[in-house]
Design an enzyme around this catalytic site. Structure first.
Site, mmCIF file in Angstrom:
data_model
loop_
_atom_site.group_PDB
_atom_site.id
_atom_site.type_symbol
_atom_site.label_atom_id
_atom_site.label_comp_id
_atom_site.label_asym_id
_atom_site.label_seq_id
_atom_site.Cartn_x
_atom_site.Cartn_y
_atom_site.Cartn_z
ATOM 1 N N SER A 32 15.853 20.540 -16.790
ATOM 2 C CA SER A 32 14.630 21.249 -17.034
ATOM 3 C C SER A 32 15.372 22.744 -17.833
ATOM 4 O O SER A 32 16.243 23.052 -17.387
ATOM 5 C CB SER A 32 14.049 21.726 -15.725
ATOM 6 N N LYS A 42 16.930 20.879 -11.578
ATOM 7 C CA LYS A 42 16.169 19.589 -11.850
ATOM 8 C C LYS A 42 16.966 18.633 -12.491
ATOM 9 O O LYS A 42 17.930 18.898 -13.432
ATOM 10 C CB LYS A 42 14.871 19.875 -12.593
ATOM 11 N N HIS A 44 0.890 -1.501 0.012
ATOM 12 C CA HIS A 44 0.211 -0.053 -0.008
ATOM 13 C C HIS A 44 0.936 1.351 -0.228
ATOM 14 O O HIS A 44 0.445 2.327 0.685
ATOM 15 C CB HIS A 44 -1.022 0.101 1.124
ATOM 16 N N GLU A 69 9.962 7.710 -17.444
ATOM 17 C CA GLU A 69 8.686 8.255 -17.566
ATOM 18 C C GLU A 69 8.118 7.916 -18.890
ATOM 19 O O GLU A 69 6.936 7.662 -19.260
ATOM 20 C CB GLU A 69 8.767 9.842 -17.426
#
Ligand code: ARG
Length: 459
Positions: free
Chosen positions: A277, A283, A156, A290
């Site tokens: 980025s 970043k 979970h 992804e």
């Protein structure tokens, strides 16, 4: 270009209809398989004296030349042809005249295309299998190196029990190994030659379907000619196996993305597999993972397209089936591209063992082990479970964890608690004692690595 079938017609095909009808923009990928299939077919026609051996050899020689010229880049595929089959035949006739026109004896584009896709998918699926093997190998390397790195295992997405990183990684190795076996299984069922089914009904010529099947590396021939030209179940089976691969890669990607975040920082992706980025200088994004996660939807879509395309089709061939190629090609290419980037991404990430360990230390990840400690001293598990639950509640209220409770505090809950409990609930003990087969101890993980290596060797 004029149509092979124009004899029956009095008017040329409308240009828009012609473009709409054409598949050469995507089926030209199968030029190798188409030419090799035609070479085997010509050899069979010669061997069975359906055409002369001399004509057969002329055709085979010219086809070989066409193949070489396309590969060298000296022959460009004519994109105004309807499909790759028409192009190769037209080019053949261009080169050797009327003899070339004998090739299509005892054959139809229906069995030709059914053959080409099978051969193409066989080649491409074997590439996927190799890429999967490399990915499993990369996982094994990381697992080997980090078999004793302790981190929280989650259920979970809540910290559940301490595990070793090697154990967690090897779960993915097992999934991908099953994917390999699924592909091999699908290949086995697909590897029957439909060539010689002709349009649908077979042929009056005395052909030898086993001759071509053997030449082209098939395990046999499709037993029913209507089935041979009508079904694309093998595309669907592969697309479904590809979807499962993507599902596995996507779950792994999701974890890689989480682990790379500042909140976790369990791993650090290599600079060569991350991006920055355009506006935020701090970043470092896990774009590769992804994208793999994102492309999963595409591969699922291809599977749905194939299932839906076929569901209402009467036997035998219908033009709808031309739609099989873009879907299955996209799906196999997407899987290949994902695996190509995935394996090195996994191979090159570095593991932040300290962060993993710290995350496992906080909280009550060793609560099961405390209950087990009481069980080993004679208490039934359910009773122990309840007592530990009360202890956890006490800790939360008093801002403590199990390791920082004093023995006096423990004694208030049960006389069974002794000094040795602290060793029993240490993360190291929790992990090293889980020696059950398939479990998280270093010993168990080593066994899992052995099983995986064995499976890679045998495949
Ligand atoms: N381009 C066609 C396809 O991919 C080849 C088969 C054409 N057959 C036919 N009867 N029109 O499906």
């Amino acid at each position: 270009m004029g149509k092979m079938w124009e004899g029956r017609f009095s008017k040329a095909l409308d240009q828009t209809a012609d473009d709409f009808n054409s598949s050469i923009s995507f089926d030209s990928k199968m030029f190798r398989q188409d030419i090799k299939g035609s070479m085997a077919h010509a050899a069979m026609l010669g061997a069975k004296e359906i055409i002369s051996v001399e004509d057969a050899n002329t055709i085979i020689g010219a086809l070989q030349g066409i193949l070489e010229d396309i590969e060298k880049g000296t022959l460009k595929i004519d994109m105004t042809c309807e499909d790759i089959h028409m192009f190769v035949e037209a080019e053949l006739t261009n080169r050797i005249g009327d003899v070339g026109k004998r090739l299509h004896t005892a054959r139809s584009r229906n069995d030709q295309v059914a053959l080409d896709i099978r051969m193409y998918l066989r080649d491409e699926t074997n590439k996927v299998i190799e890429l999967l093997k490399d990915t499993v190998q990369a996982i094994i390397e990381q697992a080997q190196e980090n078999k004793d790195a302790i981190l929280p295992g989650y259920t979970h997405l809540q910290r559940a029990q301490p595990i070793t990183f090697g154990h967690h990684l090897m779960a993915y190795a097992m999934m991908l190994l099953r994917d390999i076996s699924r592909l091999k299984d699908a290949l086995k069922r697909m590897n029957f030659s439909p060539l010689g089914s002709c349009a649908l009904a077979g042929t009056t010529y005395n052909t030898d379907r086993n001759f071509t099947a053997q030449k082209l590396g098939f395990d046999g021939i499709t037993a029913n000619s209507i089935d041979g030209v009508s079904d694309r179940d093998f595309c669907i089976e592969l697309a479904s196996a590809f979807s499962l691969i993507m599902m596995h890669l996507s779950r792994f990607s999701e974890e890689i993305i989480l682990w790379s975040s500042w909140e976790f920082k369990f791993i650090e992706l290599d600079d060569s597999f991350t991006t920055g980025s355009s506006i935020m200088p701090q970043k470092k994004n896990s774009d590769m993972a992804e994208l793999v996660r994102g492309k999963t939807g595409r591969v699922y879509g291809d599977l749905m397209a194939l299932l839906t395309m076929l569901k209402g089709l009467p036997l035998a061939y219908n033009k709808d089936m031309q739609e099989d190629k873009e879907a299955i090609f996209d799906s196999v290419e997407t899987v290949q591209k994902c695996l190509e980037v995935f394996a090195p991404m996994v191979r090159t990430f570095t593991v932040c063992r300290d962060n993993m360990y710290k995350a496992a230390q906080k909280g009550f990840i060793n609560a099961t082990d405390l209950a087990d400690y009481m069980v080993k001293k004679g208490l039934p598990f359910r009773t122990a479970y309840k007592t530990v639950g009360q202890i956890v509640a006490y800790c939360i209220e008093n801002n403590k964890v199990l390791d920082t409770m004093s023995l006096e505090e423990y004694k208030k809950y049960s006389d069974l608690f002794e000094e040795d409990l602290y060793n029993e609930i240490s993360l190291e003990t929790c992990v090293s004692k889980r020696i059950s087969e398939g479990g998280t101890s270093v010993e168990s993980v080593e066994k899992q690595i052995k099983i995986a290596l064995e499976s890679l060797k045998n495949d």
